[in-house]
Design a protein around this motif. Sequence first.
Motif, PDB file in Angstrom:
ATOM      1  N   ARG A 194      57.977  -6.110 -13.959  1.00  0.00           N
ATOM      2  CA  ARG A 194      57.454  -7.454 -14.286  1.00  0.00           C
ATOM      3  C   ARG A 194      56.284  -7.808 -13.385  1.00  0.00           C
ATOM      4  O   ARG A 194      56.196  -7.341 -12.263  1.00  0.00           O
ATOM      5  N   GLN A 195      55.442  -8.690 -13.891  1.00  0.00           N
ATOM      6  CA  GLN A 195      54.306  -9.183 -13.109  1.00  0.00           C
ATOM      7  C   GLN A 195      54.531 -10.653 -12.782  1.00  0.00           C
ATOM      8  O   GLN A 195      54.754 -11.460 -13.687  1.00  0.00           O
ATOM      9  N   ALA A 234      59.075  -6.790  -8.479  1.00  0.00           N
ATOM     10  CA  ALA A 234      57.947  -7.220  -9.323  1.00  0.00           C
ATOM     11  C   ALA A 234      56.609  -6.733  -8.754  1.00  0.00           C
ATOM     12  O   ALA A 234      56.484  -6.489  -7.555  1.00  0.00           O
ATOM     13  N   GLY A 235      55.624  -6.614  -9.647  1.00  0.00           N
ATOM     14  CA  GLY A 235      54.240  -6.499  -9.207  1.00  0.00           C
ATOM     15  C   GLY A 235      53.776  -7.924  -8.919  1.00  0.00           C
ATOM     16  O   GLY A 235      54.032  -8.819  -9.720  1.00  0.00           O
ATOM     17  N   THR A 237      50.830 -10.795  -7.641  1.00  0.00           N
ATOM     18  CA  THR A 237      49.513 -11.274  -7.227  1.00  0.00           C
ATOM     19  C   THR A 237      49.740 -12.574  -6.481  1.00  0.00           C
ATOM     20  O   THR A 237      50.383 -13.488  -7.010  1.00  0.00           O
ATOM     21  N   ALA A 273      50.861 -12.080 -17.217  1.00  0.00           N
ATOM     22  CA  ALA A 273      51.998 -12.138 -16.291  1.00  0.00           C
ATOM     23  C   ALA A 273      53.278 -12.591 -16.982  1.00  0.00           C
ATOM     24  O   ALA A 273      53.255 -13.262 -18.007  1.00  0.00           O
ATOM     25  N   ASP A 274      54.399 -12.206 -16.382  1.00  0.00           N
ATOM     26  CA  ASP A 274      55.692 -12.668 -16.878  1.00  0.00           C
ATOM     27  C   ASP A 274      56.020 -14.046 -16.335  1.00  0.00           C
ATOM     28  O   ASP A 274      56.614 -14.858 -17.027  1.00  0.00           O
TER      29      ASP A 274
END
Length: 412
Positions: A194-195, A234-235, A237, A273-274
């Motif tokens: 997931r992002q 998660a990935g 940012t 994004a999620d």
Amino acid sequence: MRITLLRDKHIVLGVTGSIAAFKAADLASKLTQAGAQVDVILTEGAQRFVTPLTFSALTGRAVHTDMWATDGDADGHIAHVRLGENAEGLLIAPASAHTIAKLAHGLADNLLTLTALAARCPLLLAPAMDGGMYDHPATQANLQTLVERGATLIEPDEGRFASGLGGRGRLPETPALLGHVRRALGRSGALAGRQVVVTAGGTREALDPVRHLGNRSSGKQGHALAQAALDAGAGVTLISSARGLPTPVGATRVAVDTAQEMLEATLAAARGADALIMAAAVADFRPAQRQTQKLRKREHGEGLQLDLEPTADVLLALAEERSRQGRPRYLVGFAAESEQLLQRGAEKLARKKLDLVVANDISAADAGFGVDDNRVVLLAPGRAPEELPLMSKIAVAELVLARVARELVQSL
Ligand code: CTP
């Protein structure tokens, strides 16, 4: 500091012959304090620099040095088999050029290299060596082989060596090494694949070249949320205006100052994004004009009137984006209130079309801005408010991410 992800995890810490071996003592200590069960293996070279007693005192566990030793159990297993079987993470820090070369070729001539062959868990290598040894083609080729086989390379820092030479080859500091261990262990967590986008810190709106309008947000809660998302796999940012806080290992950081920069960066990052977790304290107003020259006291002796104009609402923009694109799937807002916490929080939940509002009372002295603790209420559509007790911002972050993970799984 306890770290939920590391609690009761079996970590094997291999220490090899490098002057940086003394730094591994701090790492063993921090891993133990985080709640991990740390089994240290010292090579013969390591024992020239540090002693088993150093590590057994810090970890409260036996330290392993002998490849022929049995582990004392009734079945008489040789130590490396048990160490390798039980390990959930194997970190070699510092990893000498010689040990790296042996691992690349599958040699198994001491307890550490044997254990590395027996282990089926993530292998992390933190090389540390003097002079040009790290850059030597032989070391680089060996590292490449190991990375291709799935090992994680923790790049050494640049700097000055004990020998007086400079270059790449210094062991990174403990927080960075810990961050890599967390990343490796979190990889299979509830948010794997997931992002997640997290915003953090208070924005700054320039008034003139030296002054800005800001707020008291430290960014601690936002950075803790980013770390919790990473721990869950998660990935991440992290769009942050908090200058003094380190970037959690594995997060992609976008540095911003103003509400407008926050808007642009968040729109770009949240596109696929999620989840978006909007912990930043975004300015609602900014100076209508940014003075190009410094405002002079003498020219405003009578007092200074400031014209302010509204900024864009980032969350609202993202809620609109979601109604068009379906992403980000899950939106979390924060509500910092000095009165009528529940009513105002609920009003924000509805007006900004959010899935979750984390509301906190900023009038409390022991929680909120600047400090390490927070007391929050979770508000979600159709649910009774969930009042949480005073807890660390890290614990708040973990609870919020557990909620995000649950809801994302259910929404599929
Ligand atoms: N927020 C935002 N963009 C803004 C202002 C706020 O995205 N320009 C986000 C914050 O990050 C937070 C949430 O909106 O997640 C609530 O912020 P807050 O300033 O408390 O809400 P407002 O709607 O501005 O309400 P008020 O000023 O009346 O409290």
